[in-house]
Design a protein around this motif. Structure first.
Motif, PDB file in Angstrom:
ATOM      1  N   SER A 124       0.825  -1.198   0.000  1.00  0.00           N
ATOM      2  CA  SER A 124       0.000   0.000   0.000  1.00  0.00           C
ATOM      3  C   SER A 124       0.864   1.256   0.000  1.00  0.00           C
ATOM      4  N   GLU A 125       2.126   1.135   0.440  1.00  0.00           N
ATOM      5  CA  GLU A 125       3.101   2.227   0.417  1.00  0.00           C
ATOM      6  C   GLU A 125       4.375   1.744  -0.262  1.00  0.00           C
ATOM      7  N   LEU A 126       5.218   2.700  -0.666  1.00  0.00           N
ATOM      8  CA  LEU A 126       6.518   2.390  -1.242  1.00  0.00           C
ATOM      9  C   LEU A 126       7.599   2.763  -0.238  1.00  0.00           C
ATOM     10  N   ASP A 127       8.586   1.898  -0.106  1.00  0.00           N
ATOM     11  CA  ASP A 127       9.637   2.111   0.886  1.00  0.00           C
ATOM     12  C   ASP A 127      10.994   1.833   0.250  1.00  0.00           C
ATOM     13  N   LEU A 128      11.861   2.847   0.247  1.00  0.00           N
ATOM     14  CA  LEU A 128      13.228   2.657  -0.214  1.00  0.00           C
ATOM     15  C   LEU A 128      14.003   1.997   0.917  1.00  0.00           C
ATOM     16  N   VAL A 129      14.032   0.688   0.918  1.00  0.00           N
ATOM     17  CA  VAL A 129      14.629  -0.092   2.005  1.00  0.00           C
ATOM     18  C   VAL A 129      16.138   0.122   2.069  1.00  0.00           C
ATOM     19  N   GLN A 130      16.783   0.161   0.896  1.00  0.00           N
ATOM     20  CA  GLN A 130      18.213   0.439   0.826  1.00  0.00           C
ATOM     21  C   GLN A 130      18.487   1.241  -0.435  1.00  0.00           C
ATOM     22  N   ASP A 131      19.123   2.382  -0.264  1.00  0.00           N
ATOM     23  CA  ASP A 131      19.461   3.239  -1.398  1.00  0.00           C
ATOM     24  C   ASP A 131      20.635   2.637  -2.177  1.00  0.00           C
ATOM     25  N   LEU A 132      20.952   3.252  -3.300  1.00  0.00           N
ATOM     26  CA  LEU A 132      22.042   2.779  -4.152  1.00  0.00           C
ATOM     27  C   LEU A 132      23.328   2.574  -3.354  1.00  0.00           C
ATOM     28  N   THR A 133      23.882   1.386  -3.470  1.00  0.00           N
ATOM     29  CA  THR A 133      25.112   1.062  -2.749  1.00  0.00           C
ATOM     30  C   THR A 133      25.835  -0.085  -3.445  1.00  0.00           C
ATOM     31  N   SER A 134      27.124  -0.159  -3.220  1.00  0.00           N
ATOM     32  CA  SER A 134      27.900  -1.313  -3.674  1.00  0.00           C
ATOM     33  C   SER A 134      28.202  -2.249  -2.509  1.00  0.00           C
ATOM     34  N   SER A 135      27.702  -1.902  -1.321  1.00  0.00           N
ATOM     35  CA  SER A 135      27.980  -2.680  -0.111  1.00  0.00           C
ATOM     36  C   SER A 135      27.014  -3.859   0.011  1.00  0.00           C
ATOM     37  N   LYS A 136      27.549  -5.042  -0.035  1.00  0.00           N
ATOM     38  CA  LYS A 136      26.716  -6.229   0.116  1.00  0.00           C
ATOM     39  C   LYS A 136      26.167  -6.348   1.534  1.00  0.00           C
ATOM     40  N   SER A 137      26.898  -5.871   2.504  1.00  0.00           N
ATOM     41  CA  SER A 137      26.422  -5.937   3.883  1.00  0.00           C
ATOM     42  C   SER A 137      25.237  -5.002   4.100  1.00  0.00           C
ATOM     43  N   LEU A 138      25.263  -3.817   3.477  1.00  0.00           N
ATOM     44  CA  LEU A 138      24.119  -2.912   3.594  1.00  0.00           C
ATOM     45  C   LEU A 138      22.895  -3.483   2.899  1.00  0.00           C
ATOM     46  N   LEU A 139      23.103  -4.117   1.759  1.00  0.00           N
ATOM     47  CA  LEU A 139      21.983  -4.744   1.058  1.00  0.00           C
ATOM     48  C   LEU A 139      21.404  -5.883   1.885  1.00  0.00           C
ATOM     49  N   GLU A 140      22.279  -6.670   2.494  1.00  0.00           N
ATOM     50  CA  GLU A 140      21.813  -7.767   3.352  1.00  0.00           C
ATOM     51  C   GLU A 140      21.010  -7.226   4.528  1.00  0.00           C
ATOM     52  N   ARG A 141      21.481  -6.140   5.108  1.00  0.00           N
ATOM     53  CA  ARG A 141      20.769  -5.544   6.233  1.00  0.00           C
ATOM     54  C   ARG A 141      19.401  -5.016   5.801  1.00  0.00           C
ATOM     55  N   GLY A 142      19.385  -4.373   4.624  1.00  0.00           N
ATOM     56  CA  GLY A 142      18.111  -3.876   4.119  1.00  0.00           C
ATOM     57  C   GLY A 142      17.125  -4.997   3.845  1.00  0.00           C
ATOM     58  N   LEU A 143      17.603  -6.072   3.253  1.00  0.00           N
ATOM     59  CA  LEU A 143      16.732  -7.218   2.973  1.00  0.00           C
ATOM     60  C   LEU A 143      16.215  -7.837   4.264  1.00  0.00           C
ATOM     61  N   SER A 144      17.047  -7.876   5.286  1.00  0.00           N
ATOM     62  CA  SER A 144      16.620  -8.479   6.554  1.00  0.00           C
ATOM     63  C   SER A 144      15.495  -7.674   7.198  1.00  0.00           C
ATOM     64  N   ASP A 145      15.407  -6.386   6.844  1.00  0.00           N
ATOM     65  CA  ASP A 145      14.363  -5.525   7.424  1.00  0.00           C
ATOM     66  C   ASP A 145      13.018  -5.667   6.716  1.00  0.00           C
ATOM     67  N   LEU A 146      12.993  -6.330   5.574  1.00  0.00           N
ATOM     68  CA  LEU A 146      11.734  -6.475   4.839  1.00  0.00           C
ATOM     69  C   LEU A 146      10.731  -7.293   5.650  1.00  0.00           C
ATOM     70  N   ARG A 147       9.511  -6.799   5.721  1.00  0.00           N
ATOM     71  CA  ARG A 147       8.446  -7.515   6.409  1.00  0.00           C
ATOM     72  C   ARG A 147       7.200  -7.524   5.537  1.00  0.00           C
ATOM     73  N   GLY A 148       6.670  -8.695   5.298  1.00  0.00           N
ATOM     74  CA  GLY A 148       5.455  -8.805   4.502  1.00  0.00           C
ATOM     75  C   GLY A 148       4.231  -8.353   5.280  1.00  0.00           C
ATOM     76  N   GLN A 149       3.253  -7.842   4.575  1.00  0.00           N
ATOM     77  CA  GLN A 149       1.982  -7.461   5.191  1.00  0.00           C
ATOM     78  C   GLN A 149       1.117  -8.713   5.325  1.00  0.00           C
ATOM     79  N   ARG A 150       0.615  -8.953   6.507  1.00  0.00           N
ATOM     80  CA  ARG A 150      -0.227 -10.135   6.693  1.00  0.00           C
ATOM     81  C   ARG A 150      -1.487 -10.019   5.854  1.00  0.00           C
ATOM     82  N   PRO A 151      -1.919 -11.128   5.232  1.00  0.00           N
ATOM     83  CA  PRO A 151      -3.100 -11.080   4.358  1.00  0.00           C
ATOM     84  C   PRO A 151      -4.342 -10.598   5.098  1.00  0.00           C
ATOM     85  N   THR A 152      -5.058  -9.678   4.461  1.00  0.00           N
ATOM     86  CA  THR A 152      -6.346  -9.217   4.967  1.00  0.00           C
ATOM     87  C   THR A 152      -7.325  -9.323   3.817  1.00  0.00           C
TER      88      THR A 152
END
Length: 311
Positions: A124-152
């Motif tokens: 329902s919203e857009l979220d820039l979880v991780q901005d442009l980067t070459s850091s694999k650790s930052l991308l991993e951290r951003g991906l770990s923060d992703l949370r799905g919306q429970r089905p309604t």
């Protein structure tokens, strides 16, 4: 509606010193000093990638007129910018964790020092979880923060339940292309993990496709669906097919891992050609382009044209 409202506040924090994310416009398939550049792959009848062809194996036609190829190369060393767009709406809830793991492994294997990536989640919203980067650790951290919306679920007039919150897929594609990819050089990819069912986007499908062309972005769609919810694979085929990408069905177990592996292989088997178009007009019109091989048994996977915009 102000386009600056499309990303959540977290996306603004990810910008450059709080500056707006909108950047100066850049043309499609890159028209620069009357030069058109196209990146593409070639497959045989069995669907296997063909990576050993030469300039003499190809012809280029623009709006039905033959063009002279002025430059040819294999593109495995060109800089790569990847935008991963993840649908976190309720219909995708069961695949989010698998997607995070597979995407992290993909970034780990594909990204080199000169490459960049970013991650956007959309529901329902857009979220820039991780901005442009070459850091694999930052991308991993951003991906770990992703949370799905429970089905309604809400019942529509038809037999198929949908999620109540909406899925702004076309907004995500448009803004990723416009705000993040347009000024980047080299190869540019959007990897879209979704069931293709858009609900509530401000931008129309044609807007998202045009902006992808204008930013020279190739879209690869990872199509996942739950039978109880609606899906739109056709929308993904249009976005991917017209920009030179393709659709992977990742619904089956192991489908995401396999798709990321195939995409990784495709990135290592690309070609690039450049030509000066015989039509010099830059009137903003769409020019249809077809790259062909002299061997009729081979199939070229390339974008279907570009917008001849002013430099």
């Amino acid at each position: 509606m102000n386009t600056h409202d499309k990303f959540s506040r977290r996306a603004w924090i990810g910008g450059l010193a709080g500056a707006p994310l909108l950047l100066a416009q850049d043309p499609v398939i890159r028209v620069d000093v009357q030069l058109v550049n196209i990146t593409y792959t070639v497959r045989n009848k069995q669907g296997g990638l063909v990576g050993n062809l030469t300039k003499d194996d190809f012809t280029v036609v623009e709006d039905g007129k033959p063009q002279e190829i002025s430059r040819f190369q294999r593109d495995t060393d060109l800089p790569l910018t990847i935008g991963l767009l993840v649908d976190i709406s309720g219909s995708m809830y069961n695949v989010i964790e698998t997607g995070k793991r597979a995407a992290n492994e993909f970034f780990r294997k594909v990204l080199r020092e000169k490459d960049l990536a970013f991650v956007i989640s959309f529901g329902s919203e857009l979220d820039l979880v991780q901005d442009l980067t070459s850091s694999k650790s930052l991308l991993e951290r951003g991906l770990s923060d992703l949370r799905g919306q429970r089905p309604t679920r809400v019942m529509t007039q038809g037999p198929i339940p949908t999620t109540a919150r909406g899925t702004r897929m076309f907004d995500a594609v448009y803004l990723a292309a416009d705000e993040k990819l347009k000024t980047e050089a080299g190869r540019k990819l959007i990897v879209l993990l979704t069931d293709g069912a858009d609900q509530g986007s401000f931008y129309k499908p044609a807007d998202a496709l045009k902006q992808s062309h204008l930013s020279d972005a190739v879209i690869y769609s990872f199509f996942y669906y739950e039978p109880m919810y609606g899906s739109d694979e056709g929308a993904l085929k249009k976005l991917s097919g017209d920009t030179g990408g393709r659709v992977f069905d990742v619904t089956r177990r192991g489908g995401l891992d396999k798709a990321f592996e195939q995409l990784q292989e495709e990135m290592r088997s690309q070609y690039s050609i450049a030509y000066s178009p015989t039509n010099p007009k830059r009137d903003g019109g769409f020019r249809r382009v077809e790259v062909k091989t002299k061997d009729g048994s081979l199939k070229v996977q390339a974008r279907r044209g570009y917008y001849a915009t002013e430099a």
